[in-house]
Structures are given as C-alpha cells and as structure tokens.
Write an enzyme that holds these catalytic residues in place. Structure first.
Site, short mmCIF file in Angstrom:
data_model
loop_
_atom_site.label_atom_id
_atom_site.label_comp_id
_atom_site.label_asym_id
_atom_site.label_seq_id
_atom_site.Cartn_x
_atom_site.Cartn_y
_atom_site.Cartn_z
N PRO A 172 0.82 -1.21 0.00
CA PRO A 172 0.00 0.00 0.00
C PRO A 172 0.85 1.26 0.00
O PRO A 172 1.70 1.44 0.87
CB PRO A 172 -0.83 -0.11 1.28
CG PRO A 172 -0.42 -1.35 1.96
CD PRO A 172 0.68 -1.99 1.23
N GLU A 173 0.64 2.11 -1.00
CA GLU A 173 1.27 3.42 -1.05
C GLU A 173 0.14 4.45 -0.99
O GLU A 173 -0.98 4.09 -0.66
CB GLU A 173 2.10 3.55 -2.34
CG GLU A 173 3.14 2.45 -2.45
CD GLU A 173 3.97 2.50 -3.73
OE1 GLU A 173 4.09 3.59 -4.33
OE2 GLU A 173 4.51 1.46 -4.12
N HIS A 195 -4.71 -14.16 10.06
CA HIS A 195 -3.68 -13.14 10.00
C HIS A 195 -4.07 -11.85 10.73
O HIS A 195 -3.37 -10.85 10.62
CB HIS A 195 -3.32 -12.83 8.54
CG HIS A 195 -2.53 -13.92 7.90
ND1 HIS A 195 -2.71 -14.29 6.59
CD2 HIS A 195 -1.56 -14.73 8.39
CE1 HIS A 195 -1.88 -15.29 6.30
NE2 HIS A 195 -1.17 -15.56 7.37
N ARG A 229 2.70 -10.25 7.30
CA ARG A 229 4.11 -10.17 7.62
C ARG A 229 4.46 -9.38 8.87
O ARG A 229 5.65 -9.21 9.19
CB ARG A 229 4.87 -9.61 6.40
CG ARG A 229 4.89 -10.65 5.28
CD ARG A 229 5.52 -10.13 4.04
NE ARG A 229 6.94 -9.88 4.23
CZ ARG A 229 7.72 -9.39 3.28
NH1 ARG A 229 7.20 -9.09 2.11
NH2 ARG A 229 8.97 -9.18 3.51
N ARG A 269 19.84 18.35 -3.37
CA ARG A 269 20.14 16.93 -3.16
C ARG A 269 20.94 16.34 -4.31
O ARG A 269 20.67 16.60 -5.47
CB ARG A 269 18.82 16.14 -3.00
CG ARG A 269 17.90 16.71 -1.94
CD ARG A 269 18.48 16.56 -0.55
NE ARG A 269 18.56 15.17 -0.14
CZ ARG A 269 17.62 14.55 0.56
NH1 ARG A 269 16.53 15.19 0.92
NH2 ARG A 269 17.78 13.29 0.91
#
Length: 288
Positions: free
Chosen positions: A2-3, A94, A113, A157
DNA sequence: ACGCCTACCTGCTTGC
DNA sequence: TGCAAGCAGGTAGGCG
C-alpha cells in the site's frame, strides 16, 4: 504494497463504513503491532470507547480521529489491511488487532508479515500525533506541493531520483510502484542525480508524480498480492501500470522491452530508450 | 547528506 | 511431490 493511492482508498472507504461507529473492545493478537501506548493491554483499554469522527490519511498511514480528539494511526507497511467484518464472519488467521464495534461488526487489522504498526495518541499532551509525522515530507497531491517547491527540494540533493522518491522525508506517500511509474511518465532515468535536473525536467517530474498517484487512486489502488480495501476487494490500478513488474514487456511509448535493475536494494523498472541513462562527468584520468 | 547494510517478517514462486 | 532457497519491499537504525 500500500502506497498513497491504496492508503487513501482505504481511508475513504473506511470513513464511509465507520462514521459514528463506537469501539467497544479491542484485542491485540500480535503485541509488537502496537507502538503506543504501552503495554498493548493499555492500548486495548484506552482505545475502547472511541467513537469514529473522521478517517483520513497522512503519508502511508490511515488516521482515525475520534470524537474526543484522540487519534489512531495505522501504518499498513507491506501487507497490512483494515477489514470491516460483518457479525459472524469467520476469524482471520492473520488478524493482528481486532476491534469489536458496538454494532456487532469488527474492524480487523490483518497483516501477514507483521510489519504494520498502530498507535493511539491524545489530542493534546506530551505524545502528539504531529510528532509521529514530524519527519515526513510534503503531501504530493496537496495544492501546496508546487513544481517550484519540488525544485527547491531537488536542487539541494545529490541523491538518485529513485532513492529520493522513496525517501518519505523528501515526499510522503510514494513507494516502489509509483516511484517507477512517475519516473517513466517524466522520462527520467531512476539513477539521475536530483541536482542535475533542468527546470523542464522538474516540471515533468512534478506532473508525473501527481498523475501516477491520481491514476492509482482512480483505480482504487493497485493489488499485486496483499492489498485489499475494507470490504476485502482488490483495486484495479495494477492493470494500468506502465513499467512496474513489466520486465521484458514492450514500453507503451516506444516498444522497447522494459528493463529491471536494482537501486538501493529495490527492484526498479524503466525504459532505456524513453529514460536515457545519465551522462556521468568525465573522470580526470581519462587521458589517452 | 548519502549509500549501504541489517533487521523485522511470512508466504508465494522458483528450481532441482 | 517435496523441499529449500530466493524474492517481495516499507521503515528504522547503524556504520563509514
């Protein structure tokens, strides 16, 4: 994975389902999920009684605001999902944290996870939710995220573009999928140094980041393995990816096979024709 | 500031 | 078919 588009989708759909819902009790099945307050039993105790006032998003976290001003943050990380389960639904092997709602439903935090993290913060006081996100960069879809602002951040940067886009303190919410997609759209090589971009390239990158995220959002997020919305439904955005996980398949712009390299231990997909390799400065000892 | 490494984790995929 | 190795990658923290 998920972003921003996936987390935003979850937040919007959760708000539609949870507005006004009251948490009656909570059970923590994997204690390390809880970052604050400690111990997890205290979290379970304190979150009980919370009435959902609003559900939003900051960076890649779902943020639940309660009526009394307290704030619940849920970082989904790799495999986290927030599922609203009807009464009587079979337990989820889960599930790491289960919230029992007063109406009989359950809000389940599922996370195969176990990378996901949840915190509960007071509206005011020493431990503030603002501190949780203090080190995060700007929201790329906010109106205040202008090309000029991006330019100012890039110029200082020397890091590679791919690395920078994944850096949450540089810009919040972009992960491996949308970083690759944004760079393809901007026709910029993932290994370009940030401080070598021209004004025109910065404008392209700015547009590309937002376009990639917006398209992901329009598709309800991208599902590859684990991502599902609060009803357990996958998103459609994975089918619209231009480069991510398309190694060897033809570039949609020029037909050349998409290449895969590793940048900062992350799989990186790009088109070697549309995204020309950076020209390294000639080394001093290059005399014939 | 930056690159690189490790740790955290489990399940799916790959190769023999 | 079985089994082990490889891979997936978000984030924190450590080192040079």
């Amino acid at each position: 994975m998920p972003e921003l588009p996936e987390v935003e989708t979850v937040a919007r759909r959760l708000q539609a389902r949870l507005l006004g819902a009251e948490i009656r009790a909570a059970e923590v099945l994997w204690p390390r999920t809880i970052v604050y307050p400690q111990p997890p039993e205290r979290f379970a105790m304190e979150v009980s009684g919370g009435v959902v006032h609003r559900v939003g998003r900051r960076a890649k976290s779902v943020v639940v605001y309660f009526d009394d001003g307290r704030v619940l943050t849920v970082a989904l990380r790799m495999t986290g999902a927030l599922i609203v389960a009807a009464p009587g639904t079979a337990p989820d092997p889960h599930a790491r944290v289960v919230f029992d709602l007063a109406d009989g439903r359950q809000l389940r935090f599922r996370d195969a996870r176990k990378f996901g993290r949840i915190g509960l913060y007071p509206g005011r006081g020493r431990r503030r939710v603002a501190d949780v996100f203090a080190r995060h960069g700007p929201e790329p879809l906010a109106p205040s995220f202008s090309a000029a602002r991006l330019a100012g951040r890039l110029r200082r940067r020397s890091a590679r573009l791919k690395t920078l886009l994944l850096d949450q303190s540089f810009v919040a919410g972009v992960g491996n999928i949308y970083a690759d997609e944004a760079l393809w759209r901007a026709r910029l090589h993932p290994l370009r140094r940030a401080d070598t971009l021209t004004e025109a390239e910065i404008r392209r990158l700015h547009r590309a980041i937002r376009a990639a995220l917006r398209e992901g959002l329009a598709g309800g997020g991208a599902s590859y393995r684990d991502y599902v919305d609060p009803d357990g439904e996958p998103g459609l955005a994975a089918e619209r990816m231009r480069v991510y996980r398309r190694t060897g398949e033809p570039c949609f712009r020029c037909g050349r096979p998409i290449e895969r390299i590793v940048v900062g231990a992350r799989a990186t997909h790009y088109c070697s024709r549309c995204q020309p390799a950076p020209v390294e400065p000639a080394s001093v000892d290059q005399q014939p």
